[in-house]
Design an enzyme around this catalytic site. Structure first.
Site, PDB file in Angstrom:
ATOM      1  N   HIS A 233       0.847  -1.203   0.000  1.00 45.73           N
ATOM      2  CA  HIS A 233       0.000   0.000   0.000  1.00 45.73           C
ATOM      3  C   HIS A 233       0.879   1.249   0.000  1.00 45.73           C
ATOM      4  O   HIS A 233       1.447   1.630   1.020  1.00 45.73           O
ATOM      5  CB  HIS A 233      -0.924   0.005   1.221  1.00 45.73           C
ATOM      6  CG  HIS A 233      -1.939   1.101   1.222  1.00 45.73           C
ATOM      7  ND1 HIS A 233      -3.290   0.889   1.419  1.00 45.73           N
ATOM      8  CD2 HIS A 233      -1.815   2.441   1.039  1.00 45.73           C
ATOM      9  CE1 HIS A 233      -3.937   2.039   1.378  1.00 45.73           C
ATOM     10  NE2 HIS A 233      -3.060   3.015   1.150  1.00 45.73           N
TER      11      HIS A 233
ATOM     12  N   HIS B 143       1.140   5.274  -2.257  1.00 46.76           N
ATOM     13  CA  HIS B 143       0.589   6.166  -3.290  1.00 46.76           C
ATOM     14  C   HIS B 143       1.767   6.730  -4.069  1.00 46.76           C
ATOM     15  O   HIS B 143       2.295   7.788  -3.714  1.00 46.76           O
ATOM     16  CB  HIS B 143      -0.213   7.297  -2.649  1.00 46.76           C
ATOM     17  CG  HIS B 143      -1.400   6.832  -1.854  1.00 46.76           C
ATOM     18  ND1 HIS B 143      -2.693   6.895  -2.343  1.00 46.76           N
ATOM     19  CD2 HIS B 143      -1.492   6.261  -0.625  1.00 46.76           C
ATOM     20  CE1 HIS B 143      -3.523   6.400  -1.434  1.00 46.76           C
ATOM     21  NE2 HIS B 143      -2.815   6.013  -0.379  1.00 46.76           N
TER      22      HIS B 143
ATOM     23  N   GLN C 193      -9.601   9.089  -4.966  1.00 46.62           N
ATOM     24  CA  GLN C 193      -9.220   9.806  -3.739  1.00 46.62           C
ATOM     25  C   GLN C 193     -10.308  10.763  -3.268  1.00 46.62           C
ATOM     26  O   GLN C 193     -10.524  10.941  -2.078  1.00 46.62           O
ATOM     27  CB  GLN C 193      -7.912  10.579  -3.956  1.00 46.62           C
ATOM     28  CG  GLN C 193      -7.473  11.410  -2.758  1.00 46.62           C
ATOM     29  CD  GLN C 193      -7.060  10.585  -1.566  1.00 46.62           C
ATOM     30  OE1 GLN C 193      -5.966  10.014  -1.525  1.00 46.62           O
ATOM     31  NE2 GLN C 193      -7.937  10.483  -0.565  1.00 46.62           N
TER      32      GLN C 193
ATOM     33  N   HIS D 194      -9.662   1.930   0.700  1.00 49.27           N
ATOM     34  CA  HIS D 194      -9.380   2.717   1.894  1.00 49.27           C
ATOM     35  C   HIS D 194     -10.685   2.644   2.683  1.00 49.27           C
ATOM     36  O   HIS D 194     -11.709   3.163   2.221  1.00 49.27           O
ATOM     37  CB  HIS D 194      -9.064   4.164   1.530  1.00 49.27           C
ATOM     38  CG  HIS D 194      -7.663   4.370   1.041  1.00 49.27           C
ATOM     39  ND1 HIS D 194      -7.209   3.834  -0.124  1.00 49.27           N
ATOM     40  CD2 HIS D 194      -6.631   5.073   1.566  1.00 49.27           C
ATOM     41  CE1 HIS D 194      -5.926   4.197  -0.289  1.00 49.27           C
ATOM     42  NE2 HIS D 194      -5.559   4.948   0.719  1.00 49.27           N
TER      43      HIS D 194
ATOM     44  N   GLU E  62     -10.944   4.923   7.437  1.00 52.51           N
ATOM     45  CA  GLU E  62      -9.703   5.579   7.912  1.00 52.51           C
ATOM     46  C   GLU E  62     -10.103   6.811   8.729  1.00 52.51           C
ATOM     47  O   GLU E  62      -9.953   7.955   8.312  1.00 52.51           O
ATOM     48  CB  GLU E  62      -8.798   5.973   6.730  1.00 52.51           C
ATOM     49  CG  GLU E  62      -7.395   6.407   7.215  1.00 52.51           C
ATOM     50  CD  GLU E  62      -6.453   6.809   6.093  1.00 52.51           C
ATOM     51  OE1 GLU E  62      -6.890   6.919   4.924  1.00 52.51           O
ATOM     52  OE2 GLU E  62      -5.266   7.044   6.391  1.00 52.51           O
TER      53      GLU E  62
ATOM     54  N   ASP F 245       2.551   3.414   2.727  1.00 46.43           N
ATOM     55  CA  ASP F 245       1.487   4.391   2.440  1.00 46.43           C
ATOM     56  C   ASP F 245       2.006   5.685   1.799  1.00 46.43           C
ATOM     57  O   ASP F 245       1.610   6.032   0.694  1.00 46.43           O
ATOM     58  CB  ASP F 245       0.685   4.713   3.711  1.00 46.43           C
ATOM     59  CG  ASP F 245      -0.702   5.295   3.435  1.00 46.43           C
ATOM     60  OD1 ASP F 245      -1.140   5.277   2.270  1.00 46.43           O
ATOM     61  OD2 ASP F 245      -1.351   5.757   4.395  1.00 46.43           O
TER      62      ASP F 245
HETATM   63  N1  17E Z   1      -4.973   9.121   0.882  1.00 47.83           N
HETATM   64  C1  17E Z   1      -5.794   8.668   1.854  1.00 47.83           C
HETATM   65  O1  17E Z   1      -7.028   8.668   1.681  1.00 47.83           O
HETATM   66  N2  17E Z   1      -5.268   8.200   3.005  1.00 47.83           N
HETATM   67  C2  17E Z   1      -3.947   8.199   3.200  1.00 47.83           C
HETATM   68  N3  17E Z   1      -3.449   7.731   4.355  1.00 47.83           N
HETATM   69  C3  17E Z   1      -3.072   8.695   2.189  1.00 47.83           C
HETATM   70  C4  17E Z   1      -3.634   9.142   1.047  1.00 47.83           C
HETATM   71  C5  17E Z   1      -1.595   8.702   2.397  1.00 47.83           C
HETATM   72 FE   FE2 Z   2      -3.450   5.096   1.503  1.00 48.65          FE
END
Ligand code: 17E
Ligand code: FE2
Length: 418
Positions: free
Chosen positions: A56, A58, A152, A210, A213, A309
């Site tokens: 994982h 980006h 995103q 994702h 989070e 990440d």
């Molecule tokens: N984008 C996201 O949604 N969450 C993250 N931890 C990163 C990017 C790094």
């Molecule tokens: Fe991520």
């Protein structure tokens, strides 16, 4: 041409081992192979493990943290997304590739040979995805890259987000992405999970969302993702990334969900350095750690792994592709430091990552598989983790990607000499 590595220490083997390679594949591994190879390399008892897996990252975001307007003052996930959104316009395929290449170099020089990267497709020009598809093709002999078609800014919060995710799959992405906790209402988050599963089935792709989070213990998209993929029979092809809220869920809820996670065979990725930094931001004290229940998932036999990440992006100012550093942070934050846990800690950045990427058939130190491995500067897993040891050698299809000599130290002091 046959090549023989001698004096290798392997996890769970008492005697030094020999590793025979022919035509890019392991042909035999054992204590006394009694073969004459064209070339022999003495590993002096160093530990040999399968290559590190970073499941994982980006790659389209790396080294953008210092850009004008990208500074994330609150250190929260949501400001990270906002700063990225405000600064992402105007990228070119070449510029994204240039940054991604630099990150790949950092990761590979620290033993990574397998990467799953997200590519932001909430951009009608699809610049990130085009760049990463090209890079994947260019590097395919030395590095395995999987790409997630990742919205995103949301499948529904962003205009035509779901269509862009689908377009990304048609262009060649390997996995369906999503970000249900970012959608503008719970109902849209749920809709995005349904959509991700529908697209995975339609295009025969893996899933990596994702998912949850956030510290909000009411964010429960993991439950829906698990149920839907279990019912489709694709749980083992599905990954829930981050799942921070599961670390805040109450015990009764977690107890029940854990049963379904086991049945579904879902995979989990935790990003310890990023989430210890990004989460807990609305807490005063006590302040939560923000990570998912890595220890409990692992103890239950659920596949869980660690990942980098970020490397210097609007979410996280540091990061250097050193999976040993990620592991060190992860086992501390998740309190996974009993001696048996330390002995098996490397699994979290090797074999468990390979299971998540669904590449277990081609990964590992077994006769018949591609001869991909790394050599660590330690003579046991315990010493490797205790010393956060570096990588001396990375071998791919039997060829050395690099060899690193331990740096010599000059000293006259007896106490500093071995
Ligand atoms: N984008 C996201 O949604 N969450 C993250 N931890 C990163 C990017 C790094
Ligand atoms: Fe991520």
């Amino acid at each position: 041409m046959q090549k023989l590595y001698t004096n290798a220490t392997l996890v769970d083997k008492d005697e030094p081992q020999e590793i025979l390679i022919d035509n890019g594949k392991f042909t035999a591994i054992g204590p006394h192979l009694a073969v004459e190879a064209a070339e022999t390399v003495d590993l002096n008892g160093r530990l040999v493990v399968p290559p590190y897996v970073d499941p994982h990252i980006h790659l389209d975001y790396v080294y953008t943290a210092m850009r004008q307007g990208a500074l994330n003052g609150t250190g929260t996930l949501f400001e990270g997304i906002q700063r990225w959104s405000e600064t992402k316009a105007g990228a070119t395929v070449e510029e994204v590739k240039e940054r991604a290449r630099r990150a790949v170099r950092e990761e590979m020089l620290q033993g990574v040979q397998y990467i799953r990267t997200h590519a932001d497709v909430t951009d009608p020009s699809m610049t990130s995805l085009k760049a990463l598809l090209e890079l994947k093709e260019e590097l395919k002999d030395i590095l395995t890259i999987q790409i997630v078609s990742f919205p995103q800014e949301g499948m529904y919060a962003y205009p035509n987000g779901a269509e862009l995710v689908e377009e990304g799959l048609k262009m060649g992405a390997d996995c369906v992405g999503g970000i249900p906790h970012y959608e503008l209402a719970r109902e849209f988050g749920e809709k995005s999970v349904h959509k991700a599963v529908e697209l995975a089935v339609k295009y025969d792709k893996l899933i990596d969302l994702h998912c949850d989070e956030t510290d909000d213990d009411q964010s429960r998209f993991l439950e829906l993702l698990t149920a839907l993929t279990y019912m489709e029979g694709i749980g083992d092809r599905t990954t829930a990334s981050h799942t921070c809220s599961f670390g805040s869920a109450n015990g009764a809820y977690a107890f029940r969900l854990m049963k379904t996670l086991i049945k579904a065979k879902l995979n989990f990725i935790s990003c310890p350095t990023e989430n210890i930094y990004l989460e807990g931001r609305q807490d005063t004290y006590p302040k939560r750690r923000g990570l998912t229940r890595v220890k409990e998932l692992n103890d239950a036999g659920i596949n869980v792994c660690f990942a980098q990440d970020s490397i210097a992006d609007p979410w996280y100012p540091l990061g250097n592709g050193n999976l040993m550093n990620v592991l060190d942070n992860g086992i501390h934050i998740c309190q996974m430091m009993s001696f048996p846990e330390i002995d098996h800690a490397l699994d979290l950045i090797t074999t468990h990552g390979a299971v998540t990427m669904h590449i277990q058939d081609e990964y590992g130190l077994d006769a018949g598989k591609p001869a991909n491995f790394i050599v660590l500067d330690a003579d046991s897993p315990y010493e490797a983790v205790r010393c956060r040891t570096g990588v001396l050698r990375s071998v791919r299809y039997g060829k050395e990607l690099f060899v690193r000599e331990p740096a010599p130290v000059k000293t006259d002091l007896a106490i500093l000499q071995a």
